[in-house]
Design an enzyme around this catalytic site. Structure first.
Site, short mmCIF file in Angstrom:
data_model
loop_
_atom_site.label_atom_id
_atom_site.label_comp_id
_atom_site.label_asym_id
_atom_site.label_seq_id
_atom_site.Cartn_x
_atom_site.Cartn_y
_atom_site.Cartn_z
N SER A 191 2.33 1.22 10.16
CA SER A 191 1.15 1.14 9.30
C SER A 191 0.02 2.04 9.79
O SER A 191 -0.23 2.13 11.00
CB SER A 191 0.60 -0.30 9.27
OG SER A 191 1.45 -1.16 8.57
N ILE A 192 -0.67 2.66 8.84
CA ILE A 192 -1.87 3.42 9.22
C ILE A 192 -2.86 2.49 9.92
O ILE A 192 -3.50 2.89 10.90
CB ILE A 192 -2.48 4.10 7.96
CG1 ILE A 192 -1.52 5.19 7.45
CG2 ILE A 192 -3.85 4.68 8.27
CD1 ILE A 192 -1.93 5.85 6.15
N ALA A 236 0.48 -0.96 -6.17
CA ALA A 236 0.75 -0.91 -7.60
C ALA A 236 2.17 -1.44 -7.80
O ALA A 236 3.02 -1.24 -6.93
CB ALA A 236 0.65 0.53 -8.12
N TYR A 252 2.93 9.51 -8.31
CA TYR A 252 1.82 8.73 -7.74
C TYR A 252 1.07 8.01 -8.88
O TYR A 252 0.56 6.93 -8.71
CB TYR A 252 0.89 9.61 -6.91
CG TYR A 252 0.04 8.83 -5.94
CD1 TYR A 252 0.62 8.06 -4.95
CD2 TYR A 252 -1.36 8.85 -6.02
CE1 TYR A 252 -0.16 7.32 -4.06
CE2 TYR A 252 -2.15 8.14 -5.14
CZ TYR A 252 -1.54 7.37 -4.15
OH TYR A 252 -2.31 6.64 -3.28
N LYS A 302 -7.10 5.42 -6.66
CA LYS A 302 -7.74 6.09 -5.51
C LYS A 302 -9.00 6.84 -5.95
O LYS A 302 -9.97 6.93 -5.19
CB LYS A 302 -6.76 7.04 -4.82
CG LYS A 302 -5.61 6.34 -4.07
CD LYS A 302 -6.10 5.40 -2.98
CE LYS A 302 -4.96 4.99 -2.05
NZ LYS A 302 -5.38 3.94 -1.09
P1 NAD Z 1 1.56 -0.18 4.82
O1 NAD Z 1 2.60 -0.71 3.92
O2 NAD Z 1 1.86 -0.17 6.25
O3 NAD Z 1 0.18 -0.88 4.56
C1 NAD Z 1 -0.22 -1.35 3.30
C2 NAD Z 1 -0.89 -2.67 3.55
O4 NAD Z 1 -1.45 -3.19 2.35
C3 NAD Z 1 0.09 -3.74 4.07
O5 NAD Z 1 -0.40 -4.26 5.28
C4 NAD Z 1 0.07 -4.78 2.98
O6 NAD Z 1 0.23 -6.10 3.49
C5 NAD Z 1 -1.32 -4.57 2.42
N1 NAD Z 1 -1.50 -5.17 1.09
C6 NAD Z 1 -0.92 -4.84 -0.09
N2 NAD Z 1 -1.34 -5.67 -1.06
C7 NAD Z 1 -2.20 -6.55 -0.48
C8 NAD Z 1 -2.94 -7.66 -0.94
N3 NAD Z 1 -2.89 -8.07 -2.23
N4 NAD Z 1 -3.73 -8.35 -0.05
C9 NAD Z 1 -3.78 -7.96 1.24
N5 NAD Z 1 -3.10 -6.91 1.75
C10 NAD Z 1 -2.32 -6.22 0.89
O7 NAD Z 1 1.29 1.33 4.28
P2 NAD Z 1 0.19 2.41 4.68
O8 NAD Z 1 0.78 3.70 4.24
O9 NAD Z 1 -0.24 2.21 6.07
O10 NAD Z 1 -1.01 2.08 3.68
C11 NAD Z 1 -2.33 1.83 4.10
C12 NAD Z 1 -3.33 2.61 3.25
O11 NAD Z 1 -3.17 4.00 3.51
C13 NAD Z 1 -3.21 2.44 1.76
O12 NAD Z 1 -4.50 2.39 1.19
C14 NAD Z 1 -2.52 3.72 1.33
O13 NAD Z 1 -2.82 4.04 0.00
C15 NAD Z 1 -3.18 4.68 2.28
N6 NAD Z 1 -2.50 5.96 2.43
C16 NAD Z 1 -1.19 6.04 2.77
C17 NAD Z 1 -0.59 7.28 2.92
C18 NAD Z 1 0.88 7.39 3.26
O14 NAD Z 1 1.47 8.44 2.99
N7 NAD Z 1 1.50 6.40 3.88
C19 NAD Z 1 -1.33 8.45 2.72
C20 NAD Z 1 -2.68 8.32 2.38
C21 NAD Z 1 -3.26 7.09 2.24
O1 0WE Z 2 -0.95 5.15 -1.40
C1 0WE Z 2 0.22 5.36 -1.14
C2 0WE Z 2 1.29 4.33 -1.46
C3 0WE Z 2 0.73 3.07 -1.99
C4 0WE Z 2 1.74 2.16 -2.63
C5 0WE Z 2 3.09 2.13 -2.31
C6 0WE Z 2 3.93 1.23 -2.94
C7 0WE Z 2 5.42 1.18 -2.68
C8 0WE Z 2 6.02 -0.17 -3.00
C9 0WE Z 2 1.27 1.30 -3.59
N1 0WE Z 2 2.07 0.43 -4.22
C10 0WE Z 2 3.39 0.37 -3.91
N2 0WE Z 2 4.17 -0.53 -4.58
C11 0WE Z 2 5.45 -0.79 -4.24
O2 0WE Z 2 6.12 -1.60 -4.91
N3 0WE Z 2 0.56 6.55 -0.55
C12 0WE Z 2 -0.45 7.57 -0.42
C13 0WE Z 2 1.94 6.89 -0.13
C14 0WE Z 2 2.58 7.58 -1.29
O3 0WE Z 2 3.10 6.88 -2.33
C15 0WE Z 2 3.56 7.81 -3.24
C16 0WE Z 2 3.35 9.10 -2.76
C17 0WE Z 2 2.70 8.95 -1.50
C18 0WE Z 2 2.25 10.04 -0.60
C19 0WE Z 2 4.15 7.60 -4.48
C20 0WE Z 2 4.57 8.70 -5.22
C21 0WE Z 2 4.36 9.98 -4.75
C22 0WE Z 2 3.75 10.20 -3.52
#
Ligand code: NAD
Ligand code: 0WE
Length: 275
Positions: free
Chosen positions: A29-30, A107, A169, A176
């Site tokens: 996780s981030i 989502a 996305y 976002k």
């Molecule tokens: P992750 O799955 O590790 O973290 C997502 C978190 O959201 C989880 O801890 C989950 O429990 C929590 N969550 C979802 N729905 C929730 C709810 N209803 N109540 C409480 N918590 C909830 O994934 P991640 O990639 O670390 O995502 C963290 C953030 O970083 C998100 O905002 C994501 O959009 C953003 N982000 C991710 C990426 C990527 O490529 N992974 C890039 C840019 C931004």
């Molecule tokens: O913000 C995100 C992902 C957030 C996310 C991921 C999921 C997967 C499982 C939100 N909702 C859900 N719902 C699920 O059921 N990112 C920035 C990572 C991400 O997601 C993508 C990307 C990137 C990058 C989806 C499509 C294309 C690129």
């Protein structure tokens, strides 16, 4: 020298500060990378977790950063009652809060695969915006009593899909965009209190939230090859930026979206080393 060394061992740029971290689900996780960097810089930590399935895992990570179970709370950010309850519980442990980390997005899966105009539903739009954008406003309001008088720093996570289209996305890009506008409105409304609000727009990282995404592996490979620094973003790099934004070193920065993407977003057409 010995004195300087001792100082380095005990002081970090966040020593004496307290942070609540929302969004740890795994070691990938981030929010995990952010918690690790904040802890390294001397910050005391508290956590929320989405549901009981994540409880034991988050409690285990928390212990590793010196956070007792009494500073870990359940909180589904889609629930006003959960948000209120978590901050009531936090207030029974701490008399103040300096840093709030919002690291949550969701989502429904069917929204993130296929042609935007075909797959986007009213319900999908609603859930994405509620969990991923409104929740920042909800938790920030709930944090206000504890942040009072402390020049707080609120940090959320965004993605390039807010400002440019990205295959699949989809409605998350709209959520976002709303989140980033929320950062600006929150920064404006909380500026007079001395609080700062910023987003980190991270490059793609393989986390749980990314693992369900079709073709994420090839996206990462494309990203690494077209990015000026020729590599993908790590949770350590995002964590270090969050530590900076949470610190007094960033006292003049509010309402911003800081890109931590190894430069991907500055290129109109990324050059790759091969073809
Ligand atoms: P992750 O799955 O590790 O973290 C997502 C978190 O959201 C989880 O801890 C989950 O429990 C929590 N969550 C979802 N729905 C929730 C709810 N209803 N109540 C409480 N918590 C909830 O994934 P991640 O990639 O670390 O995502 C963290 C953030 O970083 C998100 O905002 C994501 O959009 C953003 N982000 C991710 C990426 C990527 O490529 N992974 C890039 C840019 C931004
Ligand atoms: O913000 C995100 C992902 C957030 C996310 C991921 C999921 C997967 C499982 C939100 N909702 C859900 N719902 C699920 O059921 N990112 C920035 C990572 C991400 O997601 C993508 C990307 C990137 C990058 C989806 C499509 C294309 C690129």
């Amino acid at each position: 020298m010995l004195q300087a060394q001792q100082k380095e061992d005990t002081m970090g740029m966040l020593s004496g500060k307290r942070a609540l971290v929302i969004g740890v689900a795994s070691k990938l996780s981030i929010a995990y990378g952010i918690a690790d960097a904040l802890h390294r810089e001397g910050c005391d930590l508290a956590f929320t977790y989405q549901n009981d399935k994540l409880k034991d895992r988050v409690l285990g990570f928390a212990e590793g950063w010196g956070t007792p179970a009494s500073r870990c709370f359940p909180c589904d950010v889609a629930s006003d009652a959960d948000i209120d309850h978590a901050f009531v519980e936090l207030a029974s442990q701490w008399d103040g809060l300096d840093i709030l980390i919002h690291c949550v997005a969701f989502a429904p899966g069917d929204q993130l695969a296929g042609r935007f105009v075909d797959v986007t539903t009213r319900e999908g739009f609603h859930v994405a915006h509620d969990v991923s954008a409104y929740s920042l406003i909800g938790v920030t309001r709930a944090a206000q009593p504890l942040m009072s008088g402390r020049a707080g720093s609120i940090i959320t996570l965004s993605y390039l899909g807010a400002v440019q289209t990205m295959p699949n996305y989809n409605v998350m890009g709209l959520a976002k965009a709303s989140l980033e506008a929320g950062v600006r409105y929150l920064a404006t409304s909380l500026g007079p209190e001395g609080h700062r609000v910023n987003a980190i727009s991270a490059g793609p990282i393989r986390t749980l939230a990314a693992s369900g995404i079709k073709d994420f592996r090839s996206m990462l490979a494309y990203n690494a090859s077209r990015t000026p620094l020729r590599r993908n973003t790590t949770i350590e790099e995002v964590g270090n930026t969050a530590a900076f934004l949470g610190s007094d070193l960033a006292s003049g920065i509010t309402g911003q979206v800081i890109y931590v993407d190894n430069g991907f977003s500055i290129t109109a057409m990324g050059e790759s080393d091969n073809a």
